[in-house]
Scaffold this active site. Structure first.
Site, mmCIF file in Angstrom:
data_model
loop_
_atom_site.group_PDB
_atom_site.id
_atom_site.type_symbol
_atom_site.label_atom_id
_atom_site.label_comp_id
_atom_site.label_asym_id
_atom_site.label_seq_id
_atom_site.Cartn_x
_atom_site.Cartn_y
_atom_site.Cartn_z
ATOM 1 N N ASP A 74 36.262 44.880 41.669
ATOM 2 C CA ASP A 74 37.635 44.251 42.229
ATOM 3 C C ASP A 74 38.354 45.545 43.388
ATOM 4 O OD1 ASP A 74 38.047 41.909 40.667
ATOM 5 O OD2 ASP A 74 39.923 43.681 39.667
ATOM 6 N N GLU A 109 40.029 32.185 42.534
ATOM 7 C CA GLU A 109 41.540 33.801 42.386
ATOM 8 C C GLU A 109 41.220 34.776 43.401
ATOM 9 O OE1 GLU A 109 41.484 35.493 38.403
ATOM 10 O OE2 GLU A 109 38.861 36.168 38.483
#
Length: 320
Positions: A41, A208
């Protein structure tokens, strides 16, 4: 640790020759990097002092630094230890999916704290004058979600639109949402409207990690679809839609709304580069770059940093 950047080194990231697209899916390989490749991420920024910083899930918001965008070094963590309030959301004080930005002479670091499989979650914010690890001051909660809410307050990313500050967020739980922030505090406005930007028609609504970029007259919403976090078995992929308004509605190139499962496929796994996602976009010397992680099938599914230049030849982003 402070970094400096020569003019020649600053051009390195821009001048790298693109890899040929993979024949199977016509997706480009990530640019070659050296040093500390492991990341999850990623959020990347070119520092005002020179060089680059990347923050990520893992550790107490894991940090990487680079002088040229090609060779990365492990730089510890954003914080020496978790702020006490993080433990309200998991037993280990484990933060997820940060987002770094710069405005008004200050670096802003947003991040999430939660536990796997629950939307008892919170987004927090910290500030720094340098953007370097070890210099961050935490300011607590920005926005939260509870089990009764139809959204999940993780995976934050901020964007400015016409002088107003917005934060998009979301993971499963009916998808991607947005709230307006107070630019002074960086926190959600009282009783802020929660806008709905993207979802899927099928439970568990596997979308997401949103990120919004303004280019020309459009806002482009990037998001990660399907499943992360299973190494070489991950199915993550990046899709994109656009809107003339920051709050939507967002549609893909065929006009299908992202609220109805639309979205153009931007980057998917190919070859050794499996499960591309957890993306963000950063700007460097007038050029947009896509940062993401992939799971290296040739290295036991280890998550690594992917970087691709973004072009806009068709009015839509294209990784090269």
């Amino acid at each position: 640790m402070r970094t400096t950047l020569t003019a020649a080194a600053a051009a390195t990231l821009i001048a790298l020759t693109p890899h040929a697209a993979q024949a199977a899916g016509s997706y480009p390989d990530p640019r070659p990097i050296t040093g500390q490749e492991i990341i999850h991420d990623p959020t990347v920024i070119r520092l005002k002092s020179g060089g680059y910083a990347a923050y990520s899930t893992g550790g107490v918001i894991g940090a990487r630094l680079s002088t040229d965008g090609s060779h990365w070094s492990d730089a510890g963590n954003a914080f020496a230890e978790p702020p006490a309030w993080w433990y309200e959301y998991n037993d280990t004080g484990d933060p997820w999916a940060p987002d770094i930005s710069y405005r008004d002479g200050t670096y802003w670091l947003y991040y999430a704290v939660s536990s796997w499989g629950t939307n008892h979650s919170a987004i927090g914010v910290a500030t720094s004058r340098t953007g370097l690890p070890g210099t961050w001051t935490d300011h607590g909660k920005v926005f939260t979600s509870e089990r009764a809410d139809p959204w999940n307050a993780i995976d934050p990313a901020v964007v400015t639109s016409q002088g107003r500050l917005w934060m998009t967020f979301g993971s499963y739980w009916t998808g991607i949402r947005m709230v307006e922030l107070d630019p002074e505090t960086g926190k959600a406005l009282p009783n802020a409207t929660v806008h709905h930007l993207a979802t899927r028609p099928d439970a568990p609504y596997a979308v997401e990690g949103p990120y919004i970029v303004k280019h020309g007259r459009y806002y482009y919403l990037f998001a990660s679809y399907d499943a992360c976090c299973s190494g070489a078995d991950s199915t993550y992929k990046i899709k994109v839609g656009r809107s003339t308004s920051v709050t939507g509605p967002y549609t893909d190139s065929k006009g299908k709304p992202l609220l109805e499962g639309g979205g153009d496929l931007l980057l998917a796994g190919h070859g050794r580069y499996v499960g591309t996602g957890g993306e963000s976009v950063f700007r460097d010397r007038g050029q947009d770059w896509l940062a993401y992680h992939y799971y290296d099938a040739d290295d036991n599914g280890t998550p690594k940093l992917g970087l691709n230049r973004l072009s806009w030849k068709t009015g839509w982003p294209e990784p090269t």
